[in-house]
Design a protein around this motif. Structure first.
Motif, mmCIF file in Angstrom:
data_model
loop_
_atom_site.group_PDB
_atom_site.id
_atom_site.type_symbol
_atom_site.label_atom_id
_atom_site.label_comp_id
_atom_site.label_asym_id
_atom_site.label_seq_id
_atom_site.Cartn_x
_atom_site.Cartn_y
_atom_site.Cartn_z
ATOM 1 N N GLU A 98 0.820 -1.200 0.000
ATOM 2 C CA GLU A 98 0.000 0.000 0.000
ATOM 3 C C GLU A 98 0.863 1.263 0.000
ATOM 4 O O GLU A 98 0.543 2.268 -0.647
ATOM 5 C CB GLU A 98 -0.938 -0.005 1.218
ATOM 6 C CG GLU A 98 -2.009 -1.083 1.190
ATOM 7 C CD GLU A 98 -3.020 -0.853 0.094
ATOM 8 O OE1 GLU A 98 -3.126 0.288 -0.399
ATOM 9 O OE2 GLU A 98 -3.700 -1.820 -0.292
ATOM 10 N N ALA A 99 1.981 1.200 0.731
ATOM 11 C CA ALA A 99 2.877 2.369 0.764
ATOM 12 C C ALA A 99 3.485 2.619 -0.608
ATOM 13 O O ALA A 99 3.605 3.769 -1.058
ATOM 14 C CB ALA A 99 3.964 2.154 1.807
ATOM 15 N N ARG A 100 3.882 1.554 -1.299
ATOM 16 C CA ARG A 100 4.456 1.729 -2.635
ATOM 17 C C ARG A 100 3.417 2.283 -3.605
ATOM 18 O O ARG A 100 3.722 3.124 -4.452
ATOM 19 C CB ARG A 100 5.007 0.402 -3.137
ATOM 20 C CG ARG A 100 6.287 -0.038 -2.425
ATOM 21 C CD ARG A 100 6.995 -1.144 -3.208
ATOM 22 N NE ARG A 100 6.192 -2.344 -3.276
ATOM 23 C CZ ARG A 100 6.261 -3.341 -2.385
ATOM 24 N NH1 ARG A 100 7.109 -3.237 -1.351
ATOM 25 N NH2 ARG A 100 5.504 -4.395 -2.500
ATOM 26 N N ARG A 101 2.173 1.806 -3.475
ATOM 27 C CA ARG A 101 1.128 2.317 -4.354
ATOM 28 C C ARG A 101 0.844 3.797 -4.081
ATOM 29 O O ARG A 101 0.623 4.596 -5.007
ATOM 30 C CB ARG A 101 -0.160 1.513 -4.147
ATOM 31 C CG ARG A 101 -0.069 0.093 -4.681
ATOM 32 C CD ARG A 101 -1.322 -0.674 -4.325
ATOM 33 N NE ARG A 101 -1.222 -2.074 -4.757
ATOM 34 C CZ ARG A 101 -2.108 -3.010 -4.454
ATOM 35 N NH1 ARG A 101 -3.144 -2.687 -3.679
ATOM 36 N NH2 ARG A 101 -1.946 -4.240 -4.891
ATOM 37 N N ALA A 102 0.892 4.187 -2.794
ATOM 38 C CA ALA A 102 0.657 5.599 -2.455
ATOM 39 C C ALA A 102 1.759 6.490 -3.009
ATOM 40 O O ALA A 102 1.510 7.611 -3.479
ATOM 41 C CB ALA A 102 0.548 5.758 -0.952
ATOM 42 N N ALA A 103 3.003 6.002 -2.949
ATOM 43 C CA ALA A 103 4.129 6.804 -3.459
ATOM 44 C C ALA A 103 4.082 6.944 -4.965
ATOM 45 O O ALA A 103 4.583 7.936 -5.530
ATOM 46 C CB ALA A 103 5.447 6.169 -3.027
ATOM 47 N N ALA A 104 3.503 5.953 -5.637
ATOM 48 C CA ALA A 104 3.467 5.988 -7.102
ATOM 49 C C ALA A 104 2.196 6.611 -7.648
ATOM 50 O O ALA A 104 1.951 6.576 -8.854
ATOM 51 C CB ALA A 104 3.620 4.564 -7.643
ATOM 52 N N THR A 105 1.380 7.203 -6.752
ATOM 53 C CA THR A 105 0.117 7.807 -7.211
ATOM 54 C C THR A 105 0.409 9.016 -8.119
ATOM 55 O O THR A 105 1.267 9.856 -7.812
ATOM 56 C CB THR A 105 -0.710 8.257 -6.000
ATOM 57 O OG1 THR A 105 -0.980 7.129 -5.171
ATOM 58 C CG2 THR A 105 -2.032 8.878 -6.446
ATOM 59 N N ALA A 106 -0.255 9.040 -9.226
ATOM 60 C CA ALA A 106 -0.030 10.148 -10.194
ATOM 61 C C ALA A 106 -0.473 11.490 -9.613
ATOM 62 O O ALA A 106 -1.395 11.567 -8.817
ATOM 63 C CB ALA A 106 -0.800 9.863 -11.477
ATOM 64 N N ILE A 107 0.251 12.556 -9.977
ATOM 65 C CA ILE A 107 -0.061 13.914 -9.513
ATOM 66 C C ILE A 107 -1.109 14.515 -10.436
ATOM 67 O O ILE A 107 -0.947 14.532 -11.657
ATOM 68 C CB ILE A 107 1.195 14.794 -9.509
ATOM 69 C CG1 ILE A 107 2.241 14.200 -8.562
ATOM 70 C CG2 ILE A 107 0.845 16.223 -9.108
ATOM 71 C CD1 ILE A 107 3.555 14.939 -8.591
ATOM 72 N N LYS A 108 -2.190 14.922 -9.798
ATOM 73 C CA LYS A 108 -3.273 15.506 -10.574
ATOM 74 C C LYS A 108 -3.005 17.020 -10.745
ATOM 75 O O LYS A 108 -2.744 17.725 -9.779
ATOM 76 C CB LYS A 108 -4.610 15.291 -9.848
ATOM 77 C CG LYS A 108 -5.809 15.809 -10.619
ATOM 78 C CD LYS A 108 -7.089 15.533 -9.860
ATOM 79 C CE LYS A 108 -8.285 16.046 -10.641
ATOM 80 N NZ LYS A 108 -9.550 15.827 -9.902
ATOM 81 N N THR A 109 -3.013 17.459 -11.975
ATOM 82 C CA THR A 109 -2.744 18.870 -12.271
ATOM 83 C C THR A 109 -3.936 19.506 -12.958
ATOM 84 O O THR A 109 -4.733 18.840 -13.585
ATOM 85 C CB THR A 109 -1.519 19.003 -13.180
ATOM 86 O OG1 THR A 109 -1.788 18.312 -14.395
ATOM 87 C CG2 THR A 109 -0.287 18.422 -12.510
ATOM 88 N N ASP A 110 -4.042 20.775 -12.843
ATOM 89 C CA ASP A 110 -5.005 21.543 -13.621
ATOM 90 C C ASP A 110 -4.320 22.843 -14.089
ATOM 91 O O ASP A 110 -3.108 22.998 -13.935
ATOM 92 C CB ASP A 110 -6.274 21.849 -12.810
ATOM 93 C CG ASP A 110 -5.978 22.581 -11.507
ATOM 94 O OD1 ASP A 110 -6.841 22.553 -10.608
ATOM 95 O OD2 ASP A 110 -4.862 23.161 -11.384
ATOM 96 N N ALA A 111 -5.065 23.719 -14.619
ATOM 97 C CA ALA A 111 -4.475 24.926 -15.198
ATOM 98 C C ALA A 111 -3.836 25.831 -14.166
ATOM 99 O O ALA A 111 -2.923 26.588 -14.466
ATOM 100 C CB ALA A 111 -5.538 25.718 -15.964
ATOM 101 N N ASP A 112 -4.301 25.839 -12.957
ATOM 102 C CA ASP A 112 -3.828 26.779 -11.950
ATOM 103 C C ASP A 112 -2.741 26.211 -11.044
ATOM 104 O O ASP A 112 -1.833 26.932 -10.643
ATOM 105 C CB ASP A 112 -4.978 27.283 -11.077
ATOM 106 C CG ASP A 112 -6.014 28.027 -11.904
ATOM 107 O OD1 ASP A 112 -5.604 28.686 -12.869
ATOM 108 O OD2 ASP A 112 -7.212 27.914 -11.579
ATOM 109 N N ALA A 113 -2.901 24.940 -10.668
ATOM 110 C CA ALA A 113 -1.948 24.397 -9.698
ATOM 111 C C ALA A 113 -1.890 22.893 -9.843
ATOM 112 O O ALA A 113 -2.700 22.274 -10.511
ATOM 113 C CB ALA A 113 -2.401 24.761 -8.273
#
Length: 304
Positions: free
Chosen positions: A132-147
């Motif tokens: 679970e820790a490895r999956r949390a570290a590999a979670t994709a970063i969600k981006t949008d236009a502002d931040a």
């Protein structure tokens, strides 16, 4: 069976019962007598397919076993005497000690296996948390236009269900032979006549019953197993082997005398019923004057 142990048939209300499982196995495997189980099984009080002890014997089965020297008839009510209070308390104490010793042994065994299971489950939990820790570290970063927001998932561990209290199966002797206030020997009868004289047994009492016993014994001596034939329009069902393994081949009707007449419609009825149930119907005639049994089989033949 000279000199060997005879199976006690416990008689109550002029019916023969067998309560001991080992005795039931002996009379079925060695003496080819099946009887009928009457009792319910533990934890299955509502079932009606497979029954448990006691085993009740038909009168013909009981007479056969006694006449062959395989069994004795025991006046079961007379064999029981009122126990003294000290003897009853001693028996209850011994029974409680037996139960507690079995439970202690089972608990010790269960504790050892539970400790082993706990150590294995802890290792599995550690591996699960690492995944679970490895999956949390590999979670994709969600981006949008502002931040861009970084979201990490924290593993949620489901609570373990509470461990239910263990249940154990213990063995408690249930036969009357373990009671000090139960004595069979003074109330056991090795012959049918002796049991009749004592008033605990009455079968056979007339020509028809004597004929049934004679036919049953003759078929038994020929190597067959017998069961009740009422459902198939006869006195006995005749099996080539143990009924648990074979279907019956014959339905037997006992005729107590060679001079007794049979109605033609009775012959037709037995023939049709036997054909419908895939059995051959036997008319078994007992000649008491010469002590002989003769057989006539009825079955439909093809026409044309």
């Amino acid at each position: 069976m000279e000199g060997g142990r005879r199976v006690p048939l416990l008689v109550s209300d002029k019916k023969a019962f067998v309560w001991d499982i080992d005795d039931i196995a002996v009379i079925r495997t060695e003496y080819r007598v099946c009887g009928t189980l009457l009792g319910t099984l533990p934890h299955l009080s509502q079932q009606n397919v497979f029954l448990g002890v006691p085993l009740v014997l038909s009168p013909e089965e009981a007479v056969l076993l006694v006449n062959k020297g395989f069994a004795v008839l025991v006046d079961d009510p007379a064999a029981h005497s009122s126990p003294e209070l000290a003897a009853l308390e001693k028996w209850n104490l011994g029974r409680s000690e037996l139960v507690q010793s079995q439970i202690a042994a089972l608990e010790a065994k269960d504790t050892g296996s539970h400790s082993k299971d706990m150590s294995m489950s802890e290792k599995a939990q550690q591996k699960r948390e690492q995944r679970e820790a490895r999956r949390a570290a590999a979670t994709a970063i969600k981006t949008d236009a502002d931040a861009a927001l970084s979201v990490s998932r924290v593993p949620v561990q489901a609570p373990r269900p509470p461990r239910t209290a263990p249940t154990y199966t213990v063995i408690i002797p249930g036969t009357s032979t373990s009671f000090s206030w139960y004595t069979q020997e003074p109330h056991a009868y090795s012959t049918i006549q002796a049991a009749k004289d004592a008033g605990i047994w009455s079968y056979p009492s007339d020509l028809t019953e004597r004929a049934k016993c004679a036919v049953f014994q003759d078929l038994w001596e020929k190597g067959y197993y017998m069961g009740g034939g009422l459902k198939f329009g006869g006195d006995f069902l005749v099996y080539p082997g143990d009924p648990l393994r074979y279907h019956s081949h014959f339905t037997a009707t006992v005729i107590e005398s060679p001079d007794k007449s049979i109605m033609p419609m009775e012959i037709v009825a037995h023939g049709r019923l036997g054909t419908a149930t895939k059995k051959t119907h036997l008319f078994c005639t007992w000649d008491e004057a010469v002590g002989d049994v003769s057989y006539v089989s009825i079955e439909w033949a093809g026409f044309g």
